[in-house]
Design an enzyme around this catalytic site. Structure first.
Site, PDB file in Angstrom:
ATOM      1  N   ASP A 183      -2.579   6.316  -3.562  1.00  0.00           N
ATOM      2  CA  ASP A 183      -1.450   5.688  -2.862  1.00  0.00           C
ATOM      3  C   ASP A 183      -0.924   4.549  -3.727  1.00  0.00           C
ATOM      4  OD1 ASP A 183      -3.485   3.826  -2.478  1.00  0.00           O
ATOM      5  OD2 ASP A 183      -2.847   3.306  -0.456  1.00  0.00           O
ATOM      6  N   SER A 240       0.812  -1.209   0.000  1.00  0.00           N
ATOM      7  CA  SER A 240       0.000   0.000   0.000  1.00  0.00           C
ATOM      8  C   SER A 240       0.851   1.268   0.000  1.00  0.00           C
ATOM      9  CB  SER A 240      -0.951  -0.043   1.205  1.00  0.00           C
ATOM     10  OG  SER A 240      -1.925   0.963   1.127  1.00  0.00           O
TER      11      SER A 240
END
Length: 447
Positions: A242, A101
């Site tokens: 992200d 992530s």
């Protein structure tokens, strides 16, 4: 019961340190065995972001899944929400996303999805953990029953089309100049293309991944480059994804960041006006600002709070009939469309409101004045600093000083060795003092 491998969002850690080929192979075997149902040829769909270590982990997972008779479909770089969507639409038995992530490139992780496209429950993760640590030799497939692996094309186009269909067919983003920062991550191809196909003028940055630069000075965790580019190009809006594109933040036309709380307010109010809310409220976490709660209350909407982590937001949404939820960090879950947070889908909903209201983003996306909220992180290497007597004393003193006129939250991160200290209230000076006091005690305890 604490889990050995899984955190709040899959398994995550240093690549080739925590996330080793051996662990990935065992996870593939364990998950493959858990999801064997019936006699059909079972399939797993594996996506990844752009980290160098993705090749290593992907190969090890392929070995694990094929060794227990599971066929493997490899997509290459693709957003986490696309893996959830494709797992369900392609009738796969399991979905896997290889990503850490928003973490730096030298971390990586393994996120697992069930055949319904949703992340796994704690109970299923515990079953997988038990098998990871078990002797599986006798459960491996026979030579004739081994799985096959192949790369599949067209999945990015499928996701782009899926994202576009979440908007009205006649909606055009023509006339909007949009800067999108893809964090040199999983959304670097699909997100700019989707916006272009909706007729927007797109300036894309963070779209040159090299295996090392994911999230580095770009994306939703480092937004300075986005804000600068918005001002430089005189853009109408900036969007920062992200590394795995399951969350996003907005920059207005002045280059000021709009967080997930404001995005939730924008979407909730718009959906309420259109009669699209399935329940009279929104789900968020304990980190969301009290200003959001008060604003929604003024609209006749409730704010249900959960522990930090989009999985807990989603569990509450599914259990109580909500279709809008998310986190201050920019994880926005729109369960009418997606099974997890989706940065692109959330951005499209905001863009639809911007077009509808025909107002600057600074006006559209500023729905409330947030209460002063201070968040600081304390990194530690070993031990349990939260159990230190002086730390506990500092927390008790802070609660007494707040005296019910604010919120205090001290918690360990579920994804990295960090303790997060958040204070919130009407008196900013008081909040800064109590947060700094706890941070100081934690820093000494962690030394």
């Amino acid at each position: 019961m604490a889990r050995k491998y899984f955190g709040t969002d899959g398994i995550r850690g240093r690549a080739n340190g925590v996330i080793t080929p051996e662990l990935a192979l065992k996870v593939g075997q364990a998950a493959g065995l858990i999801f064997r149902r019936g006699e059909h040829r079972h399939r797993v769909l594996i996506g990844k972001d752009t980290r160098l270590s993705g090749y290593m982990i992907e190969t090890a997972l392929v070995a694990g899944f094929t060794s227990v008779g599971i066929d493997v479909l490899l997509t290459g770089p693709i957003p986490t929400p696309a893996v959830g969507m494709l797992t369900r639409s392609m009738r796969a038995d399991i979905g896997v996303m290889i990503s850490a992530s928003h973490n730096p490139y030298d971390d990586n992780g393994i996120k697992l999805f069930g055949p319904d496209g949703f992340k796994l429950s704690d109970e299923v993760e515990r079953q997988i953990e038990a098998l990871v640590d078990a002797e599986l030799t006798k459960q491996l497939a026979k030579s004739a029953d081994l799985g096959r692996a192949k790369r599949i094309d067209g999945v990015q186009d499928r996701y782009i089309e899926f994202a576009k269909r979440t908007l009205p067919r006649n909606l055009s983003l023509g006339g909007l100049r949009i800067v999108i920062d893809c964090a040199n991550g999983a959304g670097y191809r699909v997100a700019p293309e989707a916006l272009r196909e909706l007729d927007a003028e797109v300036i894309a940055i963070g779209v040159e991944p090299d295996g090392f630069n994911i999230n580095r000075e770009c994306g939703s965790t480092e937004t300075a480059a986005l804000c600068q580019k918005v001002k430089e190009m005189r853009a109408d809006i900036g969007i920062a994804l992200d590394g795995d594109a399951d969350r996003m933040l907005i920059a207005d036309e002045r280059g000021r960041i709009v967080d997930g709380d404001q995005v939730l307010a924008v979407i909730a109010e718009s959906w309420k006006e259109d009669g699209r809310l399935s329940a009279p409220g929104v789900v968020a976490t304990v980190m969301s600002n009290l200003g959001l709660e008060r604003y929604l209350g003024g609209l006749g909407l409730a704010l249900a709070r959960t522990p930090v982590g989009d999985r807990y937001v989603l569990e509450h949404m599914r259990g109580h009939g909500f279709n809008v939820g998310g986190e201050q960090s920019g994880h926005i879950i729109l369960s009418d469309y997606a099974t997890t947070g989706d940065g692109l889908l959330a951005a499209l909903q905001v863009l639809a409101v911007v077009k509808k209201q025909d107002q600057p983003v600074s006006k559209v996306c500023h729905r409330f004045d947030p209460l002063p909220q201070i968040l600081k992180n304390v990194r530690y290497k070993t031990g349990k600093p939260l159990e230190d007597a002086k730390v506990q004393g500092a927390i008790e003193d802070a609660q007494a000083r707040l005296d019910g006129h604010g919120r205090l939250l001290v918690r360990p991160s579920g994804t990295e060795p960090v303790i997060r200290v958040m204070g919130e209230g009407d008196d900013k000076v008081l909040i800064e003092e109590i947060v700094d006091g706890i941070v100081d005690a934690l820093t000494k305890a962690a030394a």
